[in-house]
Design an enzyme around this catalytic site. Structure first.
Site, PDB file in Angstrom:
ATOM      1  N   ALA A 115      50.135 114.969  48.949  1.00 42.33           N
ATOM      2  CA  ALA A 115      49.389 115.081  47.699  1.00 42.33           C
ATOM      3  C   ALA A 115      50.061 116.125  46.821  1.00 42.33           C
ATOM      4  O   ALA A 115      50.962 116.843  47.275  1.00 42.33           O
ATOM      5  CB  ALA A 115      47.948 115.476  47.992  1.00 42.33           C
ATOM      6  N   LYS A 116      49.683 116.226  45.596  1.00 39.64           N
ATOM      7  CA  LYS A 116      50.187 117.276  44.704  1.00 39.64           C
ATOM      8  C   LYS A 116      49.244 117.389  43.531  1.00 39.64           C
ATOM      9  O   LYS A 116      48.551 116.426  43.187  1.00 39.64           O
ATOM     10  CB  LYS A 116      51.588 116.895  44.197  1.00 39.64           C
ATOM     11  CG  LYS A 116      52.407 118.073  43.737  1.00 39.64           C
ATOM     12  CD  LYS A 116      53.076 118.755  44.908  1.00 39.64           C
ATOM     13  CE  LYS A 116      53.919 119.931  44.495  1.00 39.64           C
ATOM     14  NZ  LYS A 116      54.694 120.442  45.624  1.00 39.64           N
TER      15      LYS A 116
END
Ligand code: NAD
Length: 428
Positions: A115-116
């Site tokens: 994720a980011k």
């Protein structure tokens, strides 16, 4: 993609980054003969949240920023990935970085997905108090999709342990629960892991020494140049120096500094600590060179540990090092990678070389969930186990597929993620 007016939309660096990640996926999918449906699944982020982040900068002056959180894949576990505050943050950049986190967690065999997050903001134009308000409002906005069992953010560009402490506070205020496992990279007094700050540099040094060992080379005979003397670069240089390598050049935003007889790295770290701007500027007893000259030095190992895209088609031909270890994320462009790989340069890719940080982030998540904290030597010895295992598998896979270490790392990662998804079955 054309705009609604039929004019081509301008391409941003974020588009390049995401497209590069998709190309690497496509190449691994081809090598693995991956099912086309699975390839499409892995090329698409699972979940994207775009939020507006209103911040009252001062009485009566309201500013609205745009924030993102992208979960690329939770096939192997909760999402994991940093949050960056930077004016150039775009959705495509966050998507590309989220995908790279999926591969980084998979190559090191962490039970986590990728994720980011980010907010398009220049935090240098805000006061510390305003950044705190921005962080807390952004956290409130993404709270529905983050959590210790869902998605665990961490620091990235322009965010740090204070940012993580503000996130812990926001989650506690909004849920009534103290959940330090909601983020990693926290201050140690708030449940951070010992050894997290040094983890990335230690991992970079570890893989460098392993590559040298396998090539039958002794550290004492090795000359190293390190670009970037921040967290990753300075810890890497110190660890390699302690292992016996000669660090002949270091650099930061103030320029490069070289000494053919070797640099006293501990002294350089002290200098930076005492310099008001935290820079190498003014180091005595070293020759001043440019960052471009550092990249072209006649050394055995080059470690770019500053920025992305520093070695491109334009300067790849000048690089003389036979081994490049990517301390930074994406320091080589796709063209530079092809040119140097074609010339027989060994390139240890970022997804493996700088994964020490996310490995110890994983340890921090484990410790925070257990409420039991490890001693530094436990963190360090476990980090070495994870890095060694990942390194051995990437080297063996490169042999099997007769490919570069970068292609091999992607093959390992994509295969692991696809296989976890297959074992689970596509819901419903
Ligand atoms: P940092 O901010 O601590 O250090 C960056 C260093 O690069 C500084 O010395 C800075 O002066 C130097 N620099 C900046 N612009 C430069 C330029 N134009 N030329 C030469 N040097 C320049 O950052 P960091 O945490 O050490 O991260 C460095 C890289 O490693 C980034 O690409 C980051 O994404 C990546 N990375 C960091 C971690 C981590 O745990 N810190 C983990 C994985 C990847």
């Amino acid at each position: 993609m054309p705009s609604q007016l039929g004019m081509p939309l301008p391409r941003h660096a974020g588009d390049e980054l995401r497209d590069g990640a998709l190309r690497q996926l496509a190449s691994a999918a081809k090598a693995l003969n991956l099912d086309p449906g699975m390839h499409k699944f892995l090329a698409t982020p699972e979940r994207t949240l775009i939020v507006s982040v209103p911040v009252m900068l001062e009485e009566g002056r309201l500013e609205i920023f745009t924030g993102y959180r992208v979960q690329h894949s939770t096939g192997r576990g909760p999402g994991k990935g940093g949050i960056r505050f930077h004016p150039n943050v775009t959705l495509s950049e966050v998507e590309g970085l989220a995908m790279l986190m999926t591969w980084k967690c998979a190559v090191t065999d962490l039970p986590l997905g990728g994720a980011k997050g980010g907010v398009a903001v220049d935090p240098r134009k805000l006061t510390r108090r305003q950044v705190e308000r921005l962080t807390k409002r952004y956290t409130a906005a993404i709270l529905p999709i983050i959590g210790p069992e869902k998605d665990i953010p961490a620091p990235d560009v322009n965010t740090d342990e204070s940012t993580m402490a503000w996130i812990v506070d926001t989650v506690a205020m909004m849920t009534g629960q103290h959940s330090p496992a909601v983020v990693t990279g926290k201050p140690v007094e708030l449940g951070g892991s010992r050894g997290r700050t040094e983890a990335t540099g230690r991992g970079v040094a570890f893989v460098t020494l392993e590559v040298l060992k396998r090539a039958g080379k002794r550290p004492e005979d090795i000359r190293v140049a390190v670009q970037g003397f921040g967290n990753v670069g300075s810890v890497t240089a110190k660890a390699l120096h302690e292992a016996g390598c000669k660090i002949v050049a270091i650099s930061d935003v103030s320029g490069g500094y070289a000494a053919s007889g070797g640099i006293d790295v501990a002294k350089a770290i002290d200098h930076v600590r005492n310099n008001p701007q935290r820079l190498l500027e003014g180091m005595s007893g070293l020759s001043k060179i440019s960052n471009d000259e550092l990249l072209a030095m006649d050394v055995d190992v080059l470690i770019p540990a500053a920025l992305e895209g520093v070695i491109t088609q334009a300067n790849a031909g000048d690089v003389r090092a036979k081994i490049i270890v990517e301390g930074a994320n994406g320091p080589l462009s796709g063209d530079a990678d092809r040119i140097l790989t074609g010339r027989g340069t060994t390139i240890v890719p970022d997804v493996l070389a700088n994964a020490g940080g996310v490995v110890v982030s994983y340890f921090e998540w484990v410790q925070s969930r257990a409420g039991f904290y490890w001693e530094l030597n436990e963190v360090e010895s476990r980090l070495e186990i994870y890095m060694r295992r990942a390194m051995e598998l990437v080297l063996a896979t490169a042999n099997t597929y007769d490919c570069s270490l970068r292609e091999s790392a992607f093959i390992v990662a994509v295969q692991r993620v696809a296989s976890a998804i297959e074992r689970r079955g596509i819901f419903p």
